[in-house]
Design an enzyme around this catalytic site. Sequence first.
Site, PDB file in Angstrom:
ATOM      1  N   ASN A 109       0.863  -1.182   0.000  1.00 18.82           N
ATOM      2  CA  ASN A 109       0.000   0.000   0.000  1.00 18.82           C
ATOM      3  C   ASN A 109       0.897   1.229   0.000  1.00 18.82           C
ATOM      4  O   ASN A 109       2.033   1.177   0.458  1.00 18.82           O
ATOM      5  CB  ASN A 109      -0.892  -0.003   1.249  1.00 18.82           C
ATOM      6  N   HIS A 111       0.843   5.238   1.348  1.00 19.11           N
ATOM      7  CA  HIS A 111       0.116   6.075   2.309  1.00 19.11           C
ATOM      8  C   HIS A 111       0.804   7.437   2.371  1.00 19.11           C
ATOM      9  O   HIS A 111       2.041   7.499   2.445  1.00 19.11           O
ATOM     10  CB  HIS A 111       0.115   5.399   3.680  1.00 19.11           C
ATOM     11  N   SER A 138       4.844   6.828   2.263  1.00 19.14           N
ATOM     12  CA  SER A 138       5.437   5.540   2.638  1.00 19.14           C
ATOM     13  C   SER A 138       4.806   4.413   1.831  1.00 19.14           C
ATOM     14  O   SER A 138       3.588   4.408   1.630  1.00 19.14           O
ATOM     15  CB  SER A 138       5.161   5.224   4.116  1.00 19.14           C
ATOM     16  N   ASP A 147      -2.675   0.615   8.031  1.00 17.40           N
ATOM     17  CA  ASP A 147      -1.455   1.420   7.811  1.00 17.40           C
ATOM     18  C   ASP A 147      -0.330   1.056   8.774  1.00 17.40           C
ATOM     19  O   ASP A 147       0.445   1.930   9.212  1.00 17.40           O
ATOM     20  CB  ASP A 147      -1.773   2.925   7.948  1.00 17.40           C
TER      21      ASP A 147
HETATM   22  C1  GAR Z   1      -2.851   8.801  -2.703  1.00 20.55           C
HETATM   23  O1  GAR Z   1      -2.395  10.022  -2.207  1.00 20.55           O
HETATM   24  C2  GAR Z   1      -2.576   7.707  -1.699  1.00 20.55           C
HETATM   25  O2  GAR Z   1      -1.406   7.899  -0.963  1.00 20.55           O
HETATM   26  C3  GAR Z   1      -3.776   7.829  -0.802  1.00 20.55           C
HETATM   27  O3  GAR Z   1      -4.843   8.070  -1.681  1.00 20.55           O
HETATM   28  C4  GAR Z   1      -4.374   8.778  -2.803  1.00 20.55           C
HETATM   29  C5  GAR Z   1      -4.848   8.072  -4.040  1.00 20.55           C
HETATM   30  O4  GAR Z   1      -4.576   8.840  -5.177  1.00 20.55           O
HETATM   31  N1  GAR Z   1      -3.968   6.621  -0.058  1.00 20.55           N
HETATM   32  C6  GAR Z   1      -4.347   6.581   1.214  1.00 20.55           C
HETATM   33  O5  GAR Z   1      -4.625   7.584   1.852  1.00 20.55           O
HETATM   34  C7  GAR Z   1      -4.439   5.200   1.817  1.00 20.55           C
HETATM   35  N2  GAR Z   1      -4.570   5.252   3.228  1.00 20.55           N
HETATM   36  P1  GAR Z   1      -4.598   8.167  -6.610  1.00 20.55           P
HETATM   37  O6  GAR Z   1      -5.935   7.448  -6.756  1.00 20.55           O
HETATM   38  O7  GAR Z   1      -4.478   9.296  -7.567  1.00 20.55           O
HETATM   39  O8  GAR Z   1      -3.448   7.212  -6.683  1.00 20.55           O
END
Ligand code: GAR
Length: 321
Positions: A109, A111, A138, A147
Amino acid sequence: MAEKAKIGIMISGRGSNMAALVYAAKARDCPFEIVLVASNDPQAAGLSLAEAEGIATFAHPHKGLTREAHDAIMHDALVGAGAEYVVLAGYMRILSDSFVDHWTDCMLNIHPSLLPLYKGVDTYQRAIDAGDKMAGCSVHLVTPELDDGPVLAQTEVAILPDDDADSLAGRILIAEHQLYPRALAQYVTREADPDWILAQVRQRALALDETHERASFGAPGWRVGSETTGKYFAYFAQSHHGEASMALLVKTTGLDEQTALIDADPDLYYAPKFYGKSGWIAIRLDTGRTDWDHVADWLGKSWRMVAPRRLTRMIEIADQF
Ligand code: GAR
């Protein structure tokens, strides 16, 4: 080049990290390929991008389903597509323990924080409010706790004096797009990394009774018995004398067994220089298909051959039952 690792990506929305992975995978020497992009939302913008790039997609809404039932549908789609790893890229659903268990050590994942700081949501604002100088992102392995899995890689992103959550999120996203493909490439090729291989051997060698590690002419080695009277039962050889680039050296019962092993599987076994005449055998660890249970068996056999009688006696008794 070795076969590419097969990746299933799970998204819920925009899918910009998925896009970064898809473009990274286009490089000829990229060690992974994307076999499926799956979503819990059929409207997720990332799905059409994946389709346009010729990647198989799958969507199934979670509405009206238990978490377990929905996860089982996603799991089947991933397995059906041949995925060996699951990569979460903005997948905004908590996964059931059974799904996580199925993909233990094979699910990553990303984060948007420097874990273990700021698990969960609102990571940018929380970092700003805390007065942090650095935020970041991360990549971690997924475990049942949210997480919380082991962090594989991070990128720090400086917080500017006039940053708000949006401006900071924008820069962290750029860092995410760099980090995720690199971390994934490193992870799927970890079995070729000498440090990873040595750690696997070490863990299995030191799991045996009364063992300790001691280098011998610069090579890691493992002994059984006390620090003073212990005897070596294994060595880790790296780039020795133009032989295999990595091998485990263990004791056989003698030259007959050594010869038989080499005859039976010359790609796996060879007689190590300097040790060969005393019946030690080298087992290659750089074939890309190491059977770690087999390595553990060999370490155990070699351990028995040199362990003090008081330790082996117990095992002999147990073996009779
Ligand atoms: C990203 O910033 C990712 O780090 C976050 O969601 C966004 C997805 O963007 N994920 C989390 O917060 C997971 N806990 P994307 O759909 O454009 O890749």
